[in-house]
Write a protein that holds these residues in place. Structure first.
Motif, PDB file in Angstrom:
ATOM      1  N   ASN A 222       2.246  24.532  -6.961  1.00 43.35           N
ATOM      2  CA  ASN A 222       1.419  25.739  -7.558  1.00 43.35           C
ATOM      3  C   ASN A 222       2.234  26.546  -8.655  1.00 43.35           C
ATOM      4  N   VAL A 223       1.626  27.033  -9.416  1.00 43.32           N
ATOM      5  CA  VAL A 223       2.239  27.775 -10.600  1.00 43.32           C
ATOM      6  C   VAL A 223       2.981  29.012  -9.923  1.00 43.32           C
ATOM      7  N   GLU A 224       2.844  29.698  -9.140  1.00 45.38           N
ATOM      8  CA  GLU A 224       3.730  30.635  -8.496  1.00 45.38           C
ATOM      9  C   GLU A 224       4.872  30.060  -7.902  1.00 45.38           C
ATOM     10  N   SER A 225       4.877  28.982  -7.207  1.00 46.03           N
ATOM     11  CA  SER A 225       5.744  28.357  -6.624  1.00 46.03           C
ATOM     12  C   SER A 225       6.943  27.875  -7.597  1.00 46.03           C
ATOM     13  N   ILE A 226       6.406  27.276  -8.890  1.00 44.55           N
ATOM     14  CA  ILE A 226       7.617  26.910  -9.730  1.00 44.55           C
ATOM     15  C   ILE A 226       7.959  27.916 -10.533  1.00 44.55           C
ATOM     16  N   ALA A 227       7.077  28.929 -10.863  1.00 47.83           N
ATOM     17  CA  ALA A 227       7.683  30.519 -11.501  1.00 47.83           C
ATOM     18  C   ALA A 227       8.578  30.920 -10.792  1.00 47.83           C
ATOM     19  N   SER A 228       8.593  30.756  -8.989  1.00 46.80           N
ATOM     20  CA  SER A 228       9.496  31.798  -8.383  1.00 46.80           C
ATOM     21  C   SER A 228      10.986  31.134  -8.511  1.00 46.80           C
ATOM     22  N   VAL A 229      11.036  29.866  -9.048  1.00 43.68           N
ATOM     23  CA  VAL A 229      12.418  29.253  -8.795  1.00 43.68           C
ATOM     24  C   VAL A 229      13.416  29.844  -9.858  1.00 43.68           C
ATOM     25  N   PRO A 230      13.105  30.217 -11.043  1.00 45.58           N
ATOM     26  CA  PRO A 230      14.216  30.837 -11.982  1.00 45.58           C
ATOM     27  C   PRO A 230      14.845  31.965 -11.200  1.00 45.58           C
ATOM     28  N   ALA A 231      14.140  32.839 -10.661  1.00 43.90           N
ATOM     29  CA  ALA A 231      14.842  34.174 -10.302  1.00 43.90           C
ATOM     30  C   ALA A 231      15.650  33.749  -9.184  1.00 43.90           C
ATOM     31  N   ILE A 232      15.286  32.716  -8.331  1.00 48.28           N
ATOM     32  CA  ILE A 232      16.312  32.465  -7.300  1.00 48.28           C
ATOM     33  C   ILE A 232      17.533  31.905  -7.698  1.00 48.28           C
ATOM     34  N   LEU A 233      17.401  31.111  -8.918  1.00 51.87           N
ATOM     35  CA  LEU A 233      18.812  30.520  -9.368  1.00 51.87           C
ATOM     36  C   LEU A 233      19.601  31.763 -10.013  1.00 51.87           C
ATOM     37  N   GLN A 234      18.946  32.612 -10.539  1.00 51.98           N
ATOM     38  CA  GLN A 234      19.473  33.586 -11.258  1.00 51.98           C
ATOM     39  C   GLN A 234      20.113  34.496 -10.541  1.00 51.98           C
ATOM     40  N   ARG A 235      19.389  34.970  -9.373  1.00 55.63           N
ATOM     41  CA  ARG A 235      19.788  35.969  -8.675  1.00 55.63           C
ATOM     42  C   ARG A 235      20.485  35.503  -7.158  1.00 55.63           C
ATOM     43  N   GLY A 236      20.219  34.317  -6.995  1.00 56.36           N
ATOM     44  CA  GLY A 236      20.803  33.687  -5.729  1.00 56.36           C
ATOM     45  C   GLY A 236      19.937  33.723  -4.548  1.00 56.36           C
ATOM     46  N   LYS A 237      20.136  32.726  -3.705  1.00 54.84           N
ATOM     47  CA  LYS A 237      19.229  32.313  -2.537  1.00 54.84           C
ATOM     48  C   LYS A 237      19.545  33.437  -1.577  1.00 54.84           C
TER      49      LYS A 237
END
Length: 449
Positions: A222-237
């Motif tokens: 889904n769009v939102e699923s993929i769009a959420s990934v950069p923030a997880i990488l940038q700010r940390g799991k």
């Protein structure tokens, strides 16, 4: 302190978690310049410093779950792609948003398309893919144009194409406009449509991870699923798992619509309640009270005002008897006829059925006939059992989840509003019809008082 207690004690503005929507209201929010000013493409740089396997493990450990409906773990879906098979791998982003009441992916693409593009490049690196597709509803022409421009900007800046950021990664991105069929939101029907065939669900197995687009391993997200990934990488799991609940971590977009004072997108941690969302958004429209609502669009069993405090995460909504789905919170007040609402939803599903399987093709047709008769006062009490029986013959027995979605409002409305169905039958028409009912007049007085 439990999450519910923390949310109860928090100030209204602290309940929200604007990440994807953090700068939607800024001028030119959709441009690369604005996106880079807000840490855009920093997550990609961190991802490229990891190995693909480590990246998949990182997303898996973050607990990110698919935002398109079922809530399947995103990292686990990526992990299913076989490696070393000698076949090309594909990433397909499902932007065919068409669930009634759902309006999160289209605004996201319109206001912040680069978050999706960055997520696509990260995901392609993880699953060893060199070609990604965005399947967008063709009716949303302004979004299509803006997305094309964002893709052009990404190519020009070196975030797409060959040797991305000098990493040796090549990713081509194709934006495909669908012809506007609800069934193409189902992942295998989407793949058939993308290949140029009529959009109809495929028999599984094989699953897309093994034989998807062009019979090659494919991830559909889904769009939102993929769009959420950069923030997880940038700010940390750890930052991501600090929000939400243990089994449903993170932030998400809730689409609040219907008879509410302030409809719109509310980005908040998973586990927030509808009561809290209504409190911060001004509640129902003045002079009215909540009658029923859907937690995840019309294909999820409806709730009533008794469910205002159900945690809006996958486990909480499931335990209460529905599904979180796309987090489309459609709210209806006491002036709404539940029978009429369910009839309109069922007409939609009957129209959008692809016709491939008998339970859905025939079942949705007969549900509409019965509901129309009940709504206009020509039905019988025996029709209520027929409705339940037909819905039961569709639920879990159709080729894809469209049939289940059509059955959900039937079951739940009969559970909570059977007396309203009976009033239509015994009163020979809708009790909410101003020509037939004092109830409607009483409600109308409440509005004008």
């Amino acid at each position: 302190m439990t999450l519910a207690a923390e949310l109860d004690n928090a100030r209204p503005e602290k309940l929200l978690a604007p990440v994807l929507s953090a700068f939607w209201d800024q001028p030119d929010s959709w441009t690369l310049e604005t996106y880079e000013r807000h840490e855009g493409y920093q997550g990609l740089k961190k991802a490229l410093a990891m190995s693909p396997d480590d990246l998949i493990a990182y997303v898996k450990e973050s607990g990110l779950r698919g935002r398109g409906g079922a809530g399947f773990p995103t990292g686990m879906k990526w992990q299913f792609i076989p490696q070393g098979d000698g076949k090309p791998h594909y990433l397909v982003v499902n932007a065919d948003e068409s669930e009634p009441g759902t309006c999160k992916d289209i605004p996201l693409l319109f206001a912040n398309p680069h978050s999706l593009i960055e997520g696509i490049v990260i995901a392609c690196y993880a699953i060893r893919s060199q070609h990604a597709f965005i399947y967008l509803r063709g009716e949303v022409v302004p979004v299509l144009r803006r997305l094309h421009e964002a893709v052009r900007e990404a190519y020009a800046a070196g975030y797409l194409g060959r040797n991305i950021l000098g990493s040796g990664l090549d990713v081509e991105l194709t934006v495909h406009a669908g012809a506007g069929a609800y069934i193409c939101g189902e992942e295998t029907a989407l793949l058939d449509s993308l290949e140029g065939r009529r959009g109809q669900p495929r028999l599984r197995p094989p699953f897309p991870a093994v034989a998807g687009l062009y019979a090659c391993p494919t991830v559909v997200n889904n769009v939102e699923s993929i769009a959420s990934v950069p923030a997880i990488l940038q700010r940390g799991k750890e930052w991501f798992t600090s929000m939400g609940t243990e089994k449903s971590p993170g932030f998400t977009l809730y689409s609040l619509s219907g008879h509410v004072a302030s409809p719109g997108q509310y980005e908040a941690p998973l586990g927030i309640t509808l009561r809290q969302l209504l409190d911060m958004s001004g509640g129902m429209r003045p002079g009215h009270r909540l009658k029923f609502w859907t937690p995840g669009g019309s294909s999820t069993p409806m709730f009533t005002d008794e469910h205002l405090d159900v945690p809006l995460d996958y486990e909480g909504v499931g335990a209460a008897g529905s599904m979180l789905g796309t987090k489309a919170l459609q709210c209806f007040d006491e002036t709404t006829c539940a029978v009429r609402a369910v009839t309109r939803w069922t007409e939609f599903y009957a129209h959008e059925s692809c016709g491939k399987c008998t339970p859905c093709r025939e079942g949705t047709y007969w549900l509409v006939q019965l509901l129309r008769g009940i709504e206009n006062g020509t039905g019988t009490l025996a029709d209520l059992d027929k409705l339940n029986d037909i819905a039961d013959n569709i639920n879990g027995k159709s080729f894809c989840a469209l049939g289940d979605g059509a059955a959900s409002p039937i079951f739940s409305s009969l559970k909570y509003f059977r007396d309203e169905y009976e009033q239509h039958i015994t009163g020979k028409g809708c009790p909410f019809d101003p020509a037939k009912s004092t109830a409607w007049a009483d409600n109308h007085k409440e509005v004008t008082a």
